[in-house]
Scaffold this motif. Structure first.
Motif, mmCIF file in Angstrom:
data_model
loop_
_atom_site.group_PDB
_atom_site.id
_atom_site.type_symbol
_atom_site.label_atom_id
_atom_site.label_comp_id
_atom_site.label_asym_id
_atom_site.label_seq_id
_atom_site.Cartn_x
_atom_site.Cartn_y
_atom_site.Cartn_z
ATOM 1 N N ARG A 125 0.819 -1.213 0.000
ATOM 2 C CA ARG A 125 0.000 0.000 0.000
ATOM 3 C C ARG A 125 0.853 1.264 0.000
ATOM 4 O O ARG A 125 0.370 2.337 -0.374
ATOM 5 C CB ARG A 125 -0.913 0.033 1.233
ATOM 6 N N TYR A 126 2.090 1.151 0.430
ATOM 7 C CA TYR A 126 2.893 2.342 0.688
ATOM 8 C C TYR A 126 4.172 2.368 -0.153
ATOM 9 O O TYR A 126 4.784 1.337 -0.417
ATOM 10 C CB TYR A 126 3.234 2.411 2.179
ATOM 11 N N ASP A 127 4.565 3.577 -0.535
ATOM 12 C CA ASP A 127 5.770 3.752 -1.343
ATOM 13 C C ASP A 127 7.033 3.805 -0.510
ATOM 14 O O ASP A 127 8.120 3.479 -1.000
ATOM 15 C CB ASP A 127 5.671 5.048 -2.161
ATOM 16 N N ALA A 128 6.920 4.242 0.736
ATOM 17 C CA ALA A 128 8.092 4.377 1.595
ATOM 18 C C ALA A 128 7.668 4.407 3.055
ATOM 19 O O ALA A 128 6.513 4.708 3.372
ATOM 20 C CB ALA A 128 8.865 5.655 1.250
ATOM 21 N N VAL A 129 8.615 4.086 3.919
ATOM 22 C CA VAL A 129 8.376 4.072 5.363
ATOM 23 C C VAL A 129 9.502 4.831 6.050
ATOM 24 O O VAL A 129 10.687 4.542 5.824
ATOM 25 C CB VAL A 129 8.330 2.628 5.914
ATOM 26 N N ILE A 130 9.139 5.802 6.885
ATOM 27 C CA ILE A 130 10.127 6.525 7.693
ATOM 28 C C ILE A 130 9.817 6.213 9.152
ATOM 29 O O ILE A 130 8.736 6.521 9.650
ATOM 30 C CB ILE A 130 10.089 8.029 7.419
ATOM 31 N N PHE A 131 10.761 5.565 9.807
ATOM 32 C CA PHE A 131 10.559 5.053 11.159
ATOM 33 C C PHE A 131 11.269 5.928 12.184
ATOM 34 O O PHE A 131 12.493 6.050 12.161
ATOM 35 C CB PHE A 131 11.094 3.620 11.231
ATOM 36 N N PHE A 132 10.494 6.523 13.084
ATOM 37 C CA PHE A 132 11.041 7.374 14.144
ATOM 38 C C PHE A 132 11.188 6.536 15.423
ATOM 39 O O PHE A 132 10.206 6.180 16.063
ATOM 40 C CB PHE A 132 10.126 8.574 14.399
#
Length: 210
Positions: A125-132
């Motif tokens: 579903r998502y193009d990218a993931v940024i994990f904080f």
């Protein structure tokens, strides 16, 4: 049978901002939206909307199941609604459909079986993931910020690890590690986000030209 989500096929870019409690993702997303409002739009956190609206938040397993099941379906339709309102903008999603797997009492497999999907399908579903990464990892307080947060520091660290194990399987996963300086952490996160939006925005323009 639960309605299965459709993999992203319409070329609309979605970036997930996620991580353990107290990671700063919501703050980073809001700041970035203010700077880049004509390019991106925020999809608010479904869980916060539900729990502040009166949905019970208790630790009884059946209640947790009901809550995470509801959050999953709200997340899907919330993304669709925001996308319909802002068809030309990149969606910044405050958490995504995979997050519920980390909160499911019997583990991720039980979550995906219950919703009739899989980790691989949801990641599509998502193009990218940024994990904080959670501030709890650095033994710092996670109090304040989100009024519905009720995790202890130990619980926050465990959730951070579970969420990272799941989301890090996305091919375009970026980690924003804990930093004793919240300003430096958010600045780094904003730089990562800016680079990701620039890259995905370029792809979006190429799609439109075809």
């Amino acid at each position: 049978m639960p309605r299965k989500p459709k993999p992203q096929t319409n070329g609309h870019c979605r970036i997930v901002l996620t991580g353990g409690p107290g990671g700063g993702k919501t703050t980073a997303g809001d700041l970035f939206r203010r700077e880049m409002g004509d390019q991106v739009v925020m999809v608010p956190e479904a869980a916060t909307m539900m729990f502040t609206g009166g949905f019970p938040r208790v630790s009884i397993p059946d209640a947790v199941h009901a809550a995470q099941r509801a959050i999953y379906h709200v997340q899907i339709h919330l993304e669709e609604a925001v996308m319909a309102q802002h068809p030309e903008q990149i969606l910044l999603c405050d958490r995504g459909t995979v997050d519920g797997a980390a909160y499911w009492p019997s583990g991720p497999e039980g979550f995906f079986e219950d919703i009739g999907s899989s980790l691989e399908r949801e990641l599509l579903r998502y193009d990218a993931v940024i994990f904080f990464e959670s501030a709890a990892v650095g033994h710092m307080s996670i109090e304040g910020g989100n009024p519905i947060r009720n995790e202890t520091a130990e619980q926050a660290i465990k959730l951070d690890r579970k969420l990272r194990d799941l989301w890090s399987q996305h091919p375009k996963f970026m980690l924003v590690p804990h930093n004793p300086s919240f300003f430096k952490k958010i600045s780094f996160g904003l730089a990562v986000l800016d680079g990701m939006v620039s890259e995905l925005g370029c792809k979006e323009r190429k799609r439109k030209k075809r």
